[in-house]
Design a protein around this motif. Structure first.
Motif, PDB file in Angstrom:
ATOM      1  N   LEU A   1       0.807  -1.222   0.000  1.00  0.00           N
ATOM      2  CA  LEU A   1       0.000   0.000   0.000  1.00  0.00           C
ATOM      3  C   LEU A   1       0.845   1.279   0.000  1.00  0.00           C
ATOM      4  O   LEU A   1       0.421   2.294  -0.566  1.00  0.00           O
ATOM      5  CB  LEU A   1      -0.939   0.014   1.216  1.00  0.00           C
ATOM      6  CG  LEU A   1      -2.129  -0.943   1.147  1.00  0.00           C
ATOM      7  CD1 LEU A   1      -2.824  -1.035   2.505  1.00  0.00           C
ATOM      8  CD2 LEU A   1      -3.114  -0.511   0.066  1.00  0.00           C
ATOM      9  N   LEU A   2       2.016   1.234   0.618  1.00  0.00           N
ATOM     10  CA  LEU A   2       2.860   2.438   0.715  1.00  0.00           C
ATOM     11  C   LEU A   2       3.086   3.074  -0.657  1.00  0.00           C
ATOM     12  O   LEU A   2       3.434   2.392  -1.621  1.00  0.00           O
ATOM     13  CB  LEU A   2       4.219   2.097   1.321  1.00  0.00           C
ATOM     14  CG  LEU A   2       4.334   2.156   2.830  1.00  0.00           C
ATOM     15  CD1 LEU A   2       5.760   1.837   3.263  1.00  0.00           C
ATOM     16  CD2 LEU A   2       3.903   3.483   3.408  1.00  0.00           C
ATOM     17  N   GLY A   3       2.875   4.373  -0.724  1.00  0.00           N
ATOM     18  CA  GLY A   3       3.127   5.114  -1.951  1.00  0.00           C
ATOM     19  C   GLY A   3       1.983   5.089  -2.955  1.00  0.00           C
ATOM     20  O   GLY A   3       2.036   5.782  -3.967  1.00  0.00           O
ATOM     21  N   LYS A   4       0.948   4.319  -2.670  1.00  0.00           N
ATOM     22  CA  LYS A   4      -0.192   4.237  -3.597  1.00  0.00           C
ATOM     23  C   LYS A   4      -1.102   5.440  -3.397  1.00  0.00           C
ATOM     24  O   LYS A   4      -1.081   6.102  -2.373  1.00  0.00           O
ATOM     25  CB  LYS A   4      -0.986   2.938  -3.384  1.00  0.00           C
ATOM     26  CG  LYS A   4      -0.179   1.669  -3.627  1.00  0.00           C
ATOM     27  CD  LYS A   4       0.314   1.584  -5.057  1.00  0.00           C
ATOM     28  CE  LYS A   4       1.020   0.278  -5.344  1.00  0.00           C
ATOM     29  NZ  LYS A   4       2.458   0.359  -5.324  1.00  0.00           N
ATOM     30  N   THR A   5      -1.941   5.711  -4.420  1.00  0.00           N
ATOM     31  CA  THR A   5      -2.896   6.817  -4.378  1.00  0.00           C
ATOM     32  C   THR A   5      -4.297   6.272  -4.632  1.00  0.00           C
ATOM     33  O   THR A   5      -4.465   5.092  -4.963  1.00  0.00           O
ATOM     34  CB  THR A   5      -2.559   7.887  -5.431  1.00  0.00           C
ATOM     35  OG1 THR A   5      -2.597   7.277  -6.726  1.00  0.00           O
ATOM     36  CG2 THR A   5      -1.190   8.495  -5.202  1.00  0.00           C
ATOM     37  N   VAL A   6      -5.294   7.145  -4.505  1.00  0.00           N
ATOM     38  CA  VAL A   6      -6.684   6.750  -4.751  1.00  0.00           C
ATOM     39  C   VAL A   6      -6.810   6.179  -6.163  1.00  0.00           C
ATOM     40  O   VAL A   6      -6.223   6.692  -7.113  1.00  0.00           O
ATOM     41  CB  VAL A   6      -7.631   7.951  -4.542  1.00  0.00           C
ATOM     42  CG1 VAL A   6      -9.059   7.616  -4.976  1.00  0.00           C
ATOM     43  CG2 VAL A   6      -7.614   8.388  -3.080  1.00  0.00           C
ATOM     44  N   ASN A   7      -7.556   5.092  -6.268  1.00  0.00           N
ATOM     45  CA  ASN A   7      -7.833   4.333  -7.499  1.00  0.00           C
ATOM     46  C   ASN A   7      -6.707   3.388  -7.908  1.00  0.00           C
ATOM     47  O   ASN A   7      -6.886   2.611  -8.847  1.00  0.00           O
ATOM     48  CB  ASN A   7      -8.220   5.241  -8.671  1.00  0.00           C
ATOM     49  CG  ASN A   7      -9.545   5.925  -8.436  1.00  0.00           C
ATOM     50  OD1 ASN A   7     -10.457   5.359  -7.841  1.00  0.00           O
ATOM     51  ND2 ASN A   7      -9.650   7.161  -8.868  1.00  0.00           N
ATOM     52  N   ASP A   8      -5.557   3.439  -7.243  1.00  0.00           N
ATOM     53  CA  ASP A   8      -4.507   2.456  -7.520  1.00  0.00           C
ATOM     54  C   ASP A   8      -5.005   1.075  -7.105  1.00  0.00           C
ATOM     55  O   ASP A   8      -5.831   0.939  -6.196  1.00  0.00           O
ATOM     56  CB  ASP A   8      -3.220   2.771  -6.752  1.00  0.00           C
ATOM     57  CG  ASP A   8      -2.394   3.868  -7.411  1.00  0.00           C
ATOM     58  OD1 ASP A   8      -2.753   4.306  -8.519  1.00  0.00           O
ATOM     59  OD2 ASP A   8      -1.386   4.280  -6.809  1.00  0.00           O
ATOM     60  N   ILE A   9      -4.466   0.066  -7.754  1.00  0.00           N
ATOM     61  CA  ILE A   9      -4.832  -1.317  -7.443  1.00  0.00           C
ATOM     62  C   ILE A   9      -3.573  -2.084  -7.062  1.00  0.00           C
ATOM     63  O   ILE A   9      -2.547  -1.982  -7.751  1.00  0.00           O
ATOM     64  CB  ILE A   9      -5.525  -2.005  -8.645  1.00  0.00           C
ATOM     65  CG1 ILE A   9      -6.869  -1.315  -8.929  1.00  0.00           C
ATOM     66  CG2 ILE A   9      -5.730  -3.491  -8.394  1.00  0.00           C
ATOM     67  CD1 ILE A   9      -7.575  -1.793 -10.180  1.00  0.00           C
ATOM     68  N   ILE A  10      -3.665  -2.819  -5.965  1.00  0.00           N
ATOM     69  CA  ILE A  10      -2.577  -3.715  -5.572  1.00  0.00           C
ATOM     70  C   ILE A  10      -3.103  -5.137  -5.676  1.00  0.00           C
ATOM     71  O   ILE A  10      -4.312  -5.367  -5.655  1.00  0.00           O
ATOM     72  CB  ILE A  10      -2.072  -3.436  -4.133  1.00  0.00           C
ATOM     73  CG1 ILE A  10      -3.180  -3.680  -3.091  1.00  0.00           C
ATOM     74  CG2 ILE A  10      -1.503  -2.032  -4.017  1.00  0.00           C
ATOM     75  CD1 ILE A  10      -2.691  -3.748  -1.660  1.00  0.00           C
ATOM     76  N   VAL A  11      -2.180  -6.078  -5.796  1.00  0.00           N
ATOM     77  CA  VAL A  11      -2.566  -7.486  -5.809  1.00  0.00           C
ATOM     78  C   VAL A  11      -1.983  -8.114  -4.557  1.00  0.00           C
ATOM     79  O   VAL A  11      -0.765  -8.113  -4.355  1.00  0.00           O
ATOM     80  CB  VAL A  11      -2.041  -8.212  -7.073  1.00  0.00           C
ATOM     81  CG1 VAL A  11      -2.438  -9.682  -7.043  1.00  0.00           C
ATOM     82  CG2 VAL A  11      -2.570  -7.532  -8.328  1.00  0.00           C
ATOM     83  N   PHE A  12      -2.880  -8.612  -3.705  1.00  0.00           N
ATOM     84  CA  PHE A  12      -2.466  -9.232  -2.449  1.00  0.00           C
ATOM     85  C   PHE A  12      -3.113 -10.605  -2.358  1.00  0.00           C
ATOM     86  O   PHE A  12      -4.332 -10.725  -2.418  1.00  0.00           O
ATOM     87  CB  PHE A  12      -2.873  -8.360  -1.258  1.00  0.00           C
ATOM     88  CG  PHE A  12      -2.404  -8.886   0.074  1.00  0.00           C
ATOM     89  CD1 PHE A  12      -1.048  -8.921   0.384  1.00  0.00           C
ATOM     90  CD2 PHE A  12      -3.309  -9.345   1.011  1.00  0.00           C
ATOM     91  CE1 PHE A  12      -0.610  -9.401   1.610  1.00  0.00           C
ATOM     92  CE2 PHE A  12      -2.884  -9.820   2.245  1.00  0.00           C
ATOM     93  CZ  PHE A  12      -1.535  -9.857   2.539  1.00  0.00           C
TER      94      PHE A  12
END
Length: 156
Positions: free
Chosen positions: A134-145
Motif C-alpha cells: 500500500l505504501l506510496g499508492k494513491t486513490v484508485n490504484d490497485i494492488i494485488v495481495f
C-alpha cells in the motif's frame, strides 16, 4: 488537501486505540519484569545447590525475553510517535487511514482489528506485506495481495 473534522476524529481514535494497546503491552511487560526480579531475589536466598542454579538460569532467560519485549515496545512506540494525525497526504504514508475494496487500514503499528462504531479497521505496520504494497499508492490504484485485486478508494 482539506481534511474534515470527522476524518481527523477517525484518525485520532485509531491512533488512541493503538497507543492504548501499546501502553497495555508495556504495563504487562513491566509487571512481568518486576515479578521476575522478585523471583530472582527469592532464588538468591535459596541454598539448594544445582537446583538453585537451574532456577536462577530459568529466571534469567525469562528476564532477557521480557527485556527484548520491552525493547520492541519502545521501538514500536517510537514509530507511533512519528504519526501526525492532522497531516494528510495524497499518497499512502505512515499515519494514513486507507479505505480499500477489501478492508480499511490504519498504517501505523501492528495491532490488528480495531472497531470504531460500525466500521472495522486493521492497524498494520508499514513493514507488513500489505503495508508495503500500500505504501506510496494513491486513490484508485490497485494492488494485488494473495491473488486478489484490491483498489484504494480513499486516503485520509
Amino acid at each position: 488537501m482539506k481534511v474534515s473534522k470527522i476524518d481527523i476524529k477517525i484518525k485520532q481514535e485509531l491512533y488512541n486505540k493503538c497507543r492504548d494497546t501499546l501502553l497495555s503491552r508495556l504495563d504487562l511487560v513491566k509487571a512481568t519484569i518486576k515479578q521476575l526480579q522478585e523471583s530472582l531475589y527469592a532464588e538468591t536466598k535459596s541454598t539448594a545447590g544445582d537446583k538453585h542454579e537451574t532456577g536462577r538460569a530459568m529466571v534469567q532467560l525469562e528476564r532477557e525475553k521480557a527485556g527484548q519485549q520491552l525493547a520492541e515496545i519502545q521501538k514500536t512506540s517510537a514509530i507511533l510517535s512519528k504519526i501526525n494525525i492532522e497531516k494528510t497526504s495524497r499518497v499512502i504514508v505512515l499515519g494514513s487511514v486507507v479505505y480499500t475494496s477489501k478492508a480499511n487500514y490504519f498504517i501505523a503499528i501492528s495491532v490488528g482489528e480495531l472497531r470504531l462504531a460500525k466500521d472495522v479497521f486493521y492497524a498494520i505496520s508499514i513493514h507488513s506485506p500489505i503495508g508495503q504494497l500500500l505504501l506510496g499508492k494513491t486513490v484508485n490504484d490497485i494492488i494485488v495481495f494473495r491473488g486478489e485485486n484490491i483498489q484504494v478508494h480513499k486516503i485520509i
